[in-house]
Structures are given as structure tokens and as C-alpha cells.
Design a protein around this motif. Structure first.
Motif, PDB file in Angstrom:
ATOM      1  N   ARG A  94     -73.342 -24.240 -26.889  1.00  0.00           N
ATOM      2  CA  ARG A  94     -74.364 -23.191 -26.878  1.00  0.00           C
ATOM      3  C   ARG A  94     -73.843 -21.950 -26.162  1.00  0.00           C
ATOM      4  NH1 ARG A  94     -80.088 -24.718 -26.707  1.00  0.00           N
ATOM      5  NH2 ARG A  94     -80.296 -23.784 -24.644  1.00  0.00           N
ATOM      6  N   ILE A  95     -74.119 -20.791 -26.752  1.00  0.00           N
ATOM      7  CA  ILE A  95     -73.737 -19.529 -26.123  1.00  0.00           C
ATOM      8  C   ILE A  95     -74.969 -18.628 -26.045  1.00  0.00           C
ATOM      9  CG2 ILE A  95     -71.402 -19.718 -27.062  1.00  0.00           C
ATOM     10  CD1 ILE A  95     -72.101 -17.413 -28.979  1.00  0.00           C
ATOM     11  N   ILE A  96     -74.918 -17.666 -25.138  1.00  0.00           N
ATOM     12  CA  ILE A  96     -75.945 -16.633 -25.066  1.00  0.00           C
ATOM     13  C   ILE A  96     -75.247 -15.284 -25.035  1.00  0.00           C
ATOM     14  CG2 ILE A  96     -76.125 -16.632 -22.523  1.00  0.00           C
ATOM     15  CD1 ILE A  96     -79.196 -16.279 -22.947  1.00  0.00           C
ATOM     16  N   ILE A  97     -75.833 -14.315 -25.712  1.00  0.00           N
ATOM     17  CA  ILE A  97     -75.248 -12.978 -25.816  1.00  0.00           C
ATOM     18  C   ILE A  97     -76.200 -11.974 -25.179  1.00  0.00           C
ATOM     19  CG2 ILE A  97     -74.269 -11.241 -27.375  1.00  0.00           C
ATOM     20  CD1 ILE A  97     -74.093 -13.461 -29.518  1.00  0.00           C
ATOM     21  N   ASN A 147     -75.761 -20.688 -13.027  1.00  0.00           N
ATOM     22  CA  ASN A 147     -76.675 -21.821 -13.209  1.00  0.00           C
ATOM     23  C   ASN A 147     -76.099 -22.889 -14.119  1.00  0.00           C
ATOM     24  OD1 ASN A 147     -78.543 -20.517 -11.609  1.00  0.00           O
ATOM     25  ND2 ASN A 147     -79.890 -19.912 -13.293  1.00  0.00           N
ATOM     26  N   ASN A 148     -75.252 -22.468 -15.064  1.00  0.00           N
ATOM     27  CA  ASN A 148     -74.734 -23.385 -16.079  1.00  0.00           C
ATOM     28  C   ASN A 148     -73.248 -23.693 -15.923  1.00  0.00           C
ATOM     29  OD1 ASN A 148     -76.937 -23.728 -18.450  1.00  0.00           O
ATOM     30  ND2 ASN A 148     -77.154 -21.711 -17.519  1.00  0.00           N
ATOM     31  N   ASN A 149     -72.621 -23.148 -14.867  1.00  0.00           N
ATOM     32  CA  ASN A 149     -71.169 -23.259 -14.719  1.00  0.00           C
ATOM     33  C   ASN A 149     -70.473 -22.814 -16.006  1.00  0.00           C
ATOM     34  OD1 ASN A 149     -68.757 -23.798 -13.352  1.00  0.00           O
ATOM     35  ND2 ASN A 149     -68.657 -25.887 -14.155  1.00  0.00           N
ATOM     36  N   ALA A 150     -70.967 -21.699 -16.554  1.00  0.00           N
ATOM     37  CA  ALA A 150     -70.462 -21.175 -17.821  1.00  0.00           C
ATOM     38  C   ALA A 150     -69.430 -20.082 -17.567  1.00  0.00           C
ATOM     39  CB  ALA A 150     -71.620 -20.608 -18.639  1.00  0.00           C
ATOM     40  N   LYS A 151     -68.711 -19.742 -18.606  1.00  0.00           N
ATOM     41  CA  LYS A 151     -67.745 -18.647 -18.547  1.00  0.00           C
ATOM     42  C   LYS A 151     -68.386 -17.378 -19.105  1.00  0.00           C
ATOM     43  CE  LYS A 151     -63.680 -21.633 -18.988  1.00  0.00           C
ATOM     44  NZ  LYS A 151     -63.249 -21.521 -17.588  1.00  0.00           N
ATOM     45  N   VAL A 152     -68.131 -16.260 -18.439  1.00  0.00           N
ATOM     46  CA  VAL A 152     -68.592 -14.956 -18.894  1.00  0.00           C
ATOM     47  C   VAL A 152     -67.459 -14.283 -19.663  1.00  0.00           C
ATOM     48  CG1 VAL A 152     -69.441 -12.686 -18.199  1.00  0.00           C
ATOM     49  CG2 VAL A 152     -70.168 -14.718 -16.939  1.00  0.00           C
ATOM     50  N   ILE A 153     -67.772 -13.801 -20.856  1.00  0.00           N
ATOM     51  CA  ILE A 153     -66.772 -13.141 -21.698  1.00  0.00           C
ATOM     52  C   ILE A 153     -67.203 -11.711 -21.954  1.00  0.00           C
ATOM     53  CG2 ILE A 153     -65.589 -13.160 -23.926  1.00  0.00           C
ATOM     54  CD1 ILE A 153     -66.036 -16.142 -24.072  1.00  0.00           C
ATOM     55  N   GLY A 154     -66.286 -10.782 -21.715  1.00  0.00           N
ATOM     56  CA  GLY A 154     -66.581  -9.384 -21.981  1.00  0.00           C
ATOM     57  C   GLY A 154     -65.338  -8.540 -21.817  1.00  0.00           C
ATOM     58  N   TYR A 187     -70.779 -20.441 -22.819  1.00  0.00           N
ATOM     59  CA  TYR A 187     -70.246 -19.085 -22.711  1.00  0.00           C
ATOM     60  C   TYR A 187     -71.391 -18.070 -22.683  1.00  0.00           C
ATOM     61  CZ  TYR A 187     -65.835 -21.221 -24.249  1.00  0.00           C
ATOM     62  OH  TYR A 187     -64.724 -22.008 -24.367  1.00  0.00           O
ATOM     63  N   VAL A 188     -71.220 -17.067 -21.821  1.00  0.00           N
ATOM     64  CA  VAL A 188     -72.139 -15.930 -21.752  1.00  0.00           C
ATOM     65  C   VAL A 188     -71.363 -14.696 -22.205  1.00  0.00           C
ATOM     66  CG1 VAL A 188     -73.641 -14.533 -20.287  1.00  0.00           C
ATOM     67  CG2 VAL A 188     -73.368 -16.984 -19.809  1.00  0.00           C
ATOM     68  N   LEU A 189     -71.767 -14.094 -23.316  1.00  0.00           N
ATOM     69  CA  LEU A 189     -71.058 -12.944 -23.871  1.00  0.00           C
ATOM     70  C   LEU A 189     -71.805 -11.658 -23.520  1.00  0.00           C
ATOM     71  CD1 LEU A 189     -69.940 -15.388 -25.475  1.00  0.00           C
ATOM     72  CD2 LEU A 189     -69.796 -13.897 -27.467  1.00  0.00           C
ATOM     73  N   VAL A 190     -71.050 -10.650 -23.097  1.00  0.00           N
ATOM     74  CA  VAL A 190     -71.634  -9.368 -22.688  1.00  0.00           C
ATOM     75  C   VAL A 190     -70.953  -8.248 -23.461  1.00  0.00           C
ATOM     76  CG1 VAL A 190     -72.038  -7.801 -20.763  1.00  0.00           C
ATOM     77  CG2 VAL A 190     -72.122 -10.280 -20.379  1.00  0.00           C
ATOM     78  N   THR A 191     -71.735  -7.490 -24.236  1.00  0.00           N
ATOM     79  CA  THR A 191     -71.141  -6.433 -25.066  1.00  0.00           C
ATOM     80  C   THR A 191     -70.773  -5.194 -24.264  1.00  0.00           C
ATOM     81  OG1 THR A 191     -73.306  -5.498 -25.659  1.00  0.00           O
ATOM     82  CG2 THR A 191     -72.373  -7.175 -27.138  1.00  0.00           C
ATOM     83  N   HIS A 192     -71.544  -4.886 -23.188  1.00  0.00           N
ATOM     84  CA  HIS A 192     -71.233  -3.720 -22.356  1.00  0.00           C
ATOM     85  C   HIS A 192     -72.017  -3.821 -21.056  1.00  0.00           C
ATOM     86  CE1 HIS A 192     -74.804  -2.460 -24.581  1.00  0.00           C
ATOM     87  NE2 HIS A 192     -74.967  -1.409 -23.794  1.00  0.00           N
ATOM     88  N   ASN A 193     -71.763  -2.882 -20.155  1.00  0.00           N
ATOM     89  CA  ASN A 193     -72.253  -3.061 -18.793  1.00  0.00           C
ATOM     90  C   ASN A 193     -73.568  -2.351 -18.482  1.00  0.00           C
ATOM     91  OD1 ASN A 193     -71.512  -0.370 -18.460  1.00  0.00           O
ATOM     92  ND2 ASN A 193     -69.693  -0.816 -17.206  1.00  0.00           N
TER      93      ASN A 193
END
Length: 220
Positions: free
Chosen positions: A20-23, A65-72, A45-51
């Protein structure tokens, strides 16, 4: 089978079954958000398009909270909110290619906006998703179709900060996805665009699916 849930604005929860991912998680302070950040579970994975705040607001909280990786974008590795967040859980990439992360392939593509802006290409289980992020229309969207052949596209239609329905319809024509979801509208008065207008202009190019915040669509 892929479950795609719109959490309002530009935030999407995508469930591939085994991942599962969230954008662009903007839930805290979002008047249209159907859930809170603490309710988002089992994210890899947590995906971030911009800041900008309405895209990155809950990214590090959900990741913690999820020990997930942030991608951006690479500069995300220097973002102030990451204080205390492990460096190994940040994947700072840049625009230009699709990268195999082992369990999913993710790439960043151009967007026309501000804030170290980008879009995402996401590929897993033979399905390709294009999340445009915040963007104006640009003609090179035709190459997103040529290079990646998206099955699913999420396009902003709110205007003022991004494309409006007319420009987004032209983008939908160039991208040629099987399914297109409008996003980034209705959250604030400045972006109170009509998704039915986008659908009317775009249905000849793609199947437009309009969701309410919290609705889920199953792609098979």
C-alpha cells in the motif's frame, strides 16, 4: 486488482494487495479529508510530489507511524520536518527515469508548478499509474504516454494553482490513460472547479471517474 481511494485534494491511497502506498498526504487541516493521518495504516511508501503544505503536510507523520519510506525530490532529504526521521527511510530521487525498487517501480516526471514540483509514474503488477502532482498543462505530456503508457491518470482540475477543466481535458487527450480521475479541486474556494465539466470535455479521450472523498475504485 488494485484499490484506489481518493482521500480528497491530491491525496490517494493505492492498495496493490501486497503493498500500500499513499501520495501527497494532506489530511490534517483539510476540510474535505475523510480520515485523519493516524487512521492511515499498513503503508510501505509515502510519495510527495512537491513541498507545498497541502501535499507534504502529513508525509513524515504517516511514515513514522508506519515505518514507511518517503519518496520525493532529492531536496526532500533536507526538509525541516524530517528531523529525527531516519535517513535510510527517505528516498530522494529526481526526474528522468523509472526506477525498480524491488517490490514496485517508481519514477518522477516533469510538472509545471513551484516547490520542487514533479509528477510520479508508478508501476506494479503490470499496471502503470500517473499522478501529475500540481501542474499546468504542458505539451510534453505526450511523451508520458509514449514512454510509460499509463493505465490510470490523476489530473488536477481546480485551476488558479493548476490546470482547470479545459486544460486538464487536453492533458487527458495527450496522456491517453484508460481511466482518469480528476483531483485538486473543491478543497478551497479558489479551486472550486466542476469535475462534471472536465468529464464532459474528456470522455472522448478517456473514461473519467469522479469520486467523492473517501470513495474507492477497483481497477482490474
Amino acid at each position: 486488482m488494485i484499490k484506489i481511494k481518493w482521500l480528497s485534494h491530491a491525496c490517494w491511497l493505492i492498495d496493490f494487495g501486497d503493498l500500500r502506498i499513499i501520495i501527497d498526504p494532506f489530511l490534517t487541516g483539510n476540510p474535505k479529508a475523510p480520515v485523519g493521518a493516524d487512521e492511515v495504516k499498513n503503508i510501505k511508501y509515502v510519495l510527495v510530489t512537491h513541498n507545498h503544505f497541502d501535499h507534504i503536510n502529513d508525509a513524515f507523520k504517516i511514515a513514522r507511524n508506519n515505518n514507511a519510506k518517503v519518496i520525493g525530490i532529492y531536496e526532500l532529504t533536507m526538509y525541516p520536518d524530517k528531523d529525527g526521521f531516519p535517513d535510510e527511510n527517505i528516498i530522494g530521487m529526481n526526474k528522468g527515469s523509472l526506477s525498480d525498487l524491488g517490490d514496485i517501480s517508481i519514477g518522477m516526471v516533469n510538472a509545471v508548478h513551484s516547490g520542487n514540483e514533479s509528477g510520479f509514474i508508478i508501476r506494479k503488477n503490470g499496471v502503470t499509474i500517473y499522478h501529475a502532482g500540481d501542474t499546468a498543462f504542458f505539451g510534453d505530456m505526450r511523451y508520458i504516454r509514449e514512454f510509460y503508457h499509463p493505465d490510470i491518470a490523476m489530473l488536477p482540475i481546480g485551476g488558479f494553482y493548476t490546470m482547470g477543466p479545459m486544460e486538464a481535458a487536453r492533458a487527458a487527450e495527450l496522456i491517453g490513460a484508460k481511466i482518469t480521475f480528476p483531483m485538486h479541486y473543491g478543497t478551497f474556494p479558489a479551486i472550486d472547479a466542476d469535475p462534471k465539466k472536465f468529464k464532459e470535455l474528456s470522455d472522448k479521450y478517456t473514461k473519467v471517474v469522479i469520486l467523492n472523498p473517501g470513495d474507492e475504485y477497483i481497477f482490474e
